[in-house]
Design a protein around this motif. Structure first.
Motif, mmCIF file in Angstrom:
data_model
loop_
_atom_site.group_PDB
_atom_site.id
_atom_site.type_symbol
_atom_site.label_atom_id
_atom_site.label_comp_id
_atom_site.label_asym_id
_atom_site.label_seq_id
_atom_site.Cartn_x
_atom_site.Cartn_y
_atom_site.Cartn_z
ATOM 1 N N ASP A 304 37.990 47.891 23.226
ATOM 2 C CA ASP A 304 36.987 47.101 23.933
ATOM 3 C C ASP A 304 36.713 45.852 23.113
ATOM 4 O O ASP A 304 36.770 45.877 21.880
ATOM 5 N N GLN A 305 36.403 44.766 23.778
ATOM 6 C CA GLN A 305 36.058 43.526 23.090
ATOM 7 C C GLN A 305 34.581 43.229 23.261
ATOM 8 O O GLN A 305 34.057 43.302 24.367
ATOM 9 N N THR A 306 33.953 42.914 22.162
ATOM 10 C CA THR A 306 32.570 42.447 22.224
ATOM 11 C C THR A 306 32.416 41.283 21.264
ATOM 12 O O THR A 306 32.955 41.304 20.154
ATOM 13 N N GLY A 307 31.743 40.262 21.682
ATOM 14 C CA GLY A 307 31.598 39.073 20.849
ATOM 15 C C GLY A 307 30.373 39.136 19.961
ATOM 16 O O GLY A 307 29.817 40.205 19.686
ATOM 17 N N GLY A 308 29.939 37.978 19.524
ATOM 18 C CA GLY A 308 28.750 37.902 18.698
ATOM 19 C C GLY A 308 27.479 37.997 19.526
ATOM 20 O O GLY A 308 27.506 38.054 20.758
ATOM 21 N N TYR A 327 38.631 43.562 27.056
ATOM 22 C CA TYR A 327 39.494 44.453 26.268
ATOM 23 C C TYR A 327 40.635 43.663 25.637
ATOM 24 O O TYR A 327 40.921 42.515 26.015
ATOM 25 N N ARG A 328 41.318 44.307 24.689
ATOM 26 C CA ARG A 328 42.555 43.792 24.101
ATOM 27 C C ARG A 328 43.559 44.935 24.008
ATOM 28 O O ARG A 328 43.221 46.020 23.529
ATOM 29 N N ASN A 358 56.806 42.235 21.098
ATOM 30 C CA ASN A 358 55.360 42.205 20.949
ATOM 31 C C ASN A 358 54.713 41.759 22.250
ATOM 32 O O ASN A 358 55.180 40.804 22.881
ATOM 33 N N GLU A 359 53.643 42.443 22.635
ATOM 34 C CA GLU A 359 52.887 42.046 23.809
ATOM 35 C C GLU A 359 51.404 42.256 23.553
ATOM 36 O O GLU A 359 50.987 43.314 23.084
ATOM 37 N N ILE A 360 50.621 41.227 23.818
ATOM 38 C CA ILE A 360 49.164 41.293 23.721
ATOM 39 C C ILE A 360 48.590 40.973 25.100
ATOM 40 O O ILE A 360 48.832 39.896 25.652
ATOM 41 N N GLY A 361 47.850 41.908 25.655
ATOM 42 C CA GLY A 361 47.191 41.704 26.937
ATOM 43 C C GLY A 361 45.685 41.705 26.748
ATOM 44 O O GLY A 361 45.153 42.503 25.972
ATOM 45 N N GLN A 362 44.988 40.800 27.435
ATOM 46 C CA GLN A 362 43.550 40.672 27.207
ATOM 47 C C GLN A 362 42.794 40.368 28.495
ATOM 48 O O GLN A 362 43.322 39.713 29.399
ATOM 49 N N ASN A 363 41.575 40.849 28.527
ATOM 50 C CA ASN A 363 40.529 40.311 29.397
ATOM 51 C C ASN A 363 39.458 39.828 28.421
ATOM 52 O O ASN A 363 38.487 40.527 28.137
ATOM 53 N N PRO A 364 39.643 38.651 27.840
ATOM 54 C CA PRO A 364 38.864 38.268 26.653
ATOM 55 C C PRO A 364 37.440 37.840 26.965
ATOM 56 O O PRO A 364 37.181 37.116 27.928
ATOM 57 N N PHE A 365 36.513 38.288 26.113
ATOM 58 C CA PHE A 365 35.103 37.925 26.288
ATOM 59 C C PHE A 365 34.900 36.430 26.118
ATOM 60 O O PHE A 365 34.041 35.825 26.776
ATOM 61 N N PHE A 420 51.117 34.309 30.489
ATOM 62 C CA PHE A 420 50.627 34.277 31.866
ATOM 63 C C PHE A 420 49.135 34.568 31.858
ATOM 64 O O PHE A 420 48.676 35.492 31.188
ATOM 65 N N ALA A 421 48.370 33.755 32.584
ATOM 66 C CA ALA A 421 46.931 33.965 32.716
ATOM 67 C C ALA A 421 46.531 33.756 34.164
ATOM 68 O O ALA A 421 46.998 32.814 34.815
ATOM 69 N N GLU A 422 45.686 34.645 34.664
ATOM 70 C CA GLU A 422 45.190 34.530 36.025
ATOM 71 C C GLU A 422 43.668 34.492 36.022
ATOM 72 O O GLU A 422 43.007 35.101 35.184
ATOM 73 N N PHE A 423 43.129 33.780 37.001
ATOM 74 C CA PHE A 423 41.692 33.599 37.131
ATOM 75 C C PHE A 423 41.040 34.874 37.667
ATOM 76 O O PHE A 423 41.596 35.560 38.523
#
Length: 753
Positions: A304-308, A327-328, A358-365, A420-423
């Motif tokens: 899970d991703q959480t920011g400051g 998430y990451r 290597n593959e990094i997938g994200q729904n970044p905060f 690749f990035a989608e809205f």
């Protein structure tokens, strides 16, 4: 049959006429080569498999090796033995491999380099790498939670490609596709040691090795069959299981090791994660001159991703995350095959072929942005992937004249990369929490880059006069990009299709002078360079026009042992000037563009001291005092020339005392103090974060193959931030872990023969 126990152990095995045996590291159970074995009338050294042979059967032998306790052992008349040597806790002249891509003594290397030993790794019981890397002077690895991180070595806290991460001398990611979280891809359960070079190492390792290079050296197969299983848990829902099996039969050695970690319901909301890491390594000894080593590493990670949090929530210790779905994902595969051949006493060749996926997938905060509608926001889901096919070849030639040597090598890799990035349409409730999202068919970014890295390098060493060693190195790197944008070019989708390249020569000149009695000095001049990464060149820009950043580094240092070799000190002083630093500039239409618009200066002092005043007590302290300045920096029309760089603590220290009481055999205790000083939160120097003081405690017990321990991080339960920043959107603090207890048990089985 007899068993002798001094500082080391040997187990005799039946034999006749001559004395034969093997020398083994007591901690790693790996063979030790080059160990000196002396009797009254003869002497020899152990070979690459730790094997030695004396033509006579002496009553006793004298065993010595740099970095290990010296032994004088009685010999059983039966003759064959396995000797276990214990590393010294205050060793000065360690054997390293990162400084010159070959085995050499620390005191022969004109650089600032530190080693994290096997003993430190095993006794720290780190659940993430910053817990050991922050013991190194001049290093601040920032904990972003769940093994996520960024790094600061002779640089401020940042997220740019200024550090090179290697595994057994090979970069774990391709040059040009840097990720500040790259060390997620390391299997901690397979490590033997870690070597940290501070300052530019581009003359041997190429671009990105500007602030420093970190080389993770994996364990090799043990001589005797060995198996280990380990389990631990924390009071915050962290659980982890490690395992390893290893052994050598005939010419083939095999090691398999890894761990699975899982976090649930931690001290921060939305902070669960899992990680599986596995490494398989084989070594086949064709002869005493030829070794074939193969390794495969796999990592499967999700967090899970959480920011400051803002000021109000941070200082009230309200760490509830506004993000509920970010998430990451990280999936990596690394395969390498190395053949090492010694042609004769003066010529050695190494050839490595490797493959990376290597593959990094994200729904970044950090991609979630609010809109004019308070109940809506926008974000993105993205995927960044690459594959690498590469080779690395190196030859070393030694000369009798002036103890000279020459290393020459080349490397090449083809690394096609995609992004690749989608809205996504994000829902937000009245309290400000991002509660969900809807995927759309709107692509934000879609490109492919054919990336080719090629390099040649050489390093020469010689001793023109006694006790003086001079080192000169030169490397040429070229990066070729073939960019194919699958969308119409714009400030958001990226630049038009194009081909371009960057290249650079990076020299180094250094010297060491040995005064004898474990005292010496060194000095060097080196150049580091950092070309733009794929994302900096092509994502969110209209026309790529960036040049590589270059850094000129000047440093000097020294080392000496004291108190009858009970302790040692090493220190360094440096200045590094950066040109063409890449900064992001806001344009009139609201879009941003990367430009070469900055010059910086980084200068400081680093020190490291280890001292064992009495047996079973070790005191260690290391740190840095540094100053990081903007010489030329402009953002949105405002000039920051002469300001301190943001995110740059002036002082960072790490101090530790360990005690292993003789009257409580098997007990070890340790208390560690981490100090991070004040630093500015913004380039304008309008706000400061006060830094923090953090205490960690460790207690462990071992007997035979059994071990148990309790570690406590943040003993005082202090509130602190691992990073603190200020921008136009306000202040942001990354909360550090609250008081955390880790409990663990382990059992190691080692065959006797």
């Amino acid at each position: 049959m007899k068993l002798f126990l001094l500082t080391g152990i040997f187990v005799p095995v039946y034999g006749q006429e001559q004395l034969q045996g093997r020398i083994v590291d007591a901690q790693t159970r790996e063979a030790l080569s080059g160990v000196s074995i002396k009797a009254k009338t003869c002497a020899c050294r152990s070979d690459d498999q730790g094997v030695f042979s004396l033509p006579v059967m002496p009553d006793s032998i004298y065993i010595s090796h740099v970095g290990y306790s010296t032994q004088r052992l009685s010999v059983d008349r039966e003759g064959n033995m396995i000797v276990y040597l214990d590393p010294l806790t205050t060793r000065l002249n360690e054997v390293i491999v990162s400084a010159g891509r070959h085995r050499q003594f620390r005191t022969d290397a004109p650089i600032a380099i530190s080693t994290i030993s096997t003993q430190t790794l095993r006794e720290t019981k780190a659940t993430s790498l910053e817990q050991v890397l922050n013991k190194v002077s001049g290093v601040y690895m920032v904990d972003l939670g769940n093994e996520q991180h960024t790094m600061a070595i002779r640089q401020p806290i940042g997220y740019r490609s200024l550090f090179l991460y290697l595994e057994d001398g090979l970069p774990i990611r391709t040059t040009g596709d840097f990720n500040h979280n790259a060390l997620i891809e390391i299997n901690m359960a397979a490590l033997k040691t870690v070597e940290v070079i501070r300052g530019p190492a581009s003359s041997l390792y190429g671009s990105e090795a500007v602030g420093g290079a970190v080389n993770f050296i994996t364990a090799s197969p043990t001589i005797l069959p060995t198996a280990k299983v380990q389990a631990e848990m924390s009071n915050w829902g962290y659980k982890r299981t490690d395992f390893s099996v290893s052994g050598t039969k005939g010419k083939l050695g095999v090691l398999l090791g890894g761990y699975y970690a899982d976090q649930r319901n931690g001290y921060l909301d939305h902070s669960d994660f899992r990680k599986l890491a596995l490494t398989l390594k084989t070594q086949y000894q064709f002869s005493d001159r030829t070794t074939w080593t193969n390794s495969v590493s796999v990592v499967d990670y999700k967090t899970d991703q959480t920011g400051g949090v803002d000021s109000a929530n941070f200082f009230s210790k309200n760490y509830k995350s506004f993000h509920t779905f970010s998430y990451r994902l990280v999936k990596t595969l690394r395969v390498r095959s190395t053949v090492a051949h010694q042609w004769n006493e003066t010529n050695t060749t190494n050839f490595t072929a490797f493959y990376r996926h290597n593959e990094i997938g994200q729904n970044p905060f950090y991609a979630i942005k609010t809109t004019s509608n308070p109940l809506k926001a926008r974000g993105e889901i993205n995927s960044d992937a690459f594959q690498s096919y590469g080779v690395l070849a190196q030859h070393k030639k030694q000369f009798a004249w002036k103890s000279a040597s020459l290393i020459a090598g080349m490397s090449a890799d083809y690394s096609p990369a995609t992004y690749f990035a989608e809205f996504i349409d994000v829902d937000r409730d009245a309290a400000g929490y991002f509660t969900g999202f809807t995927r759309t068919d709107s692509a934000l970014t879609d490109y492919r880059v054919g990336l080719v890295n090629t390099a040649v390098y050489a390093q020469a060493e010689m001793s023109p006069v006694a006790k003086l060693k001079v080192t000169a190195a030169l490397r040429y790197d070229r990066m070729d990009f073939n960019f194919d944008n699958h969308l119409p070019p714009s400030a958001f989708t990226g630049s038009p299709d194009e081909r371009n390249f960057f290249h650079a020569w990076t020299p180094k000149l250094g010297l060491t002078y040995d005064f004898g009695r474990d005292r010496g000095v060194y000095a060097n001049y080196s150049v580091g360079f950092a070309p733009p990464n794929i994302s900096e060149l092509y994502r969110g820009v209209k026309v790529p026009s960036l040049r590589p950043a270059t850094y000129n580094n000047y440093e000097a240092g020294g080392w000496f042992a004291f108190a009858g070799n009970k302790g040692y000190i090493d220190a360094s002083v440096y200045r590094m000037d950066g040109r063409n630093e890449i900064v992001s500039v806001r344009l009139a239409d609201g879009s941003s563009e990367n430009r070469n618009a900055g010059r910086t200066r980084h200068s400081g002092v680093e020190w490291n001291l280890r001292y064992a005043p009495i047996p079973n007590v070790l005191f260690r302290t290391g740190g840095t005092w540094a100053q990081h300045d903007f010489l030329q920096y402009e953002d949105k029309g405002t000039h920051y020339d002469g300001n301190r760089m943001n995110g740059a603590p002036a002082t960072i220290t790490n101090t530790e005392i360990t005690w292993k009481p003789a009257f409580l055999k098997g007990i070890r205790t340790g208390l560690e103090w981490q100090h991070v000083g004040r630093y500015y939160m913004d380039p304008a120097n309008t706000e400061e974060y006060g830094g923090y003081e953090l205490f960690n405690a460790r207690v462990g017990y071992s007997t035979g193959g059994f071990e148990c321990w309790v570690n406590c991080r943040n003993v005082g339960g202090v509130m602190y931030a691992t990073t603190a920043e200020k921008s136009a959107f306000g202040k942001s603090y990354r909360p550090g872990p609250d008081r955390t207890f880790n409990f663990g048990v382990a059992y190691t089985f080692t065959a006797k023969k």
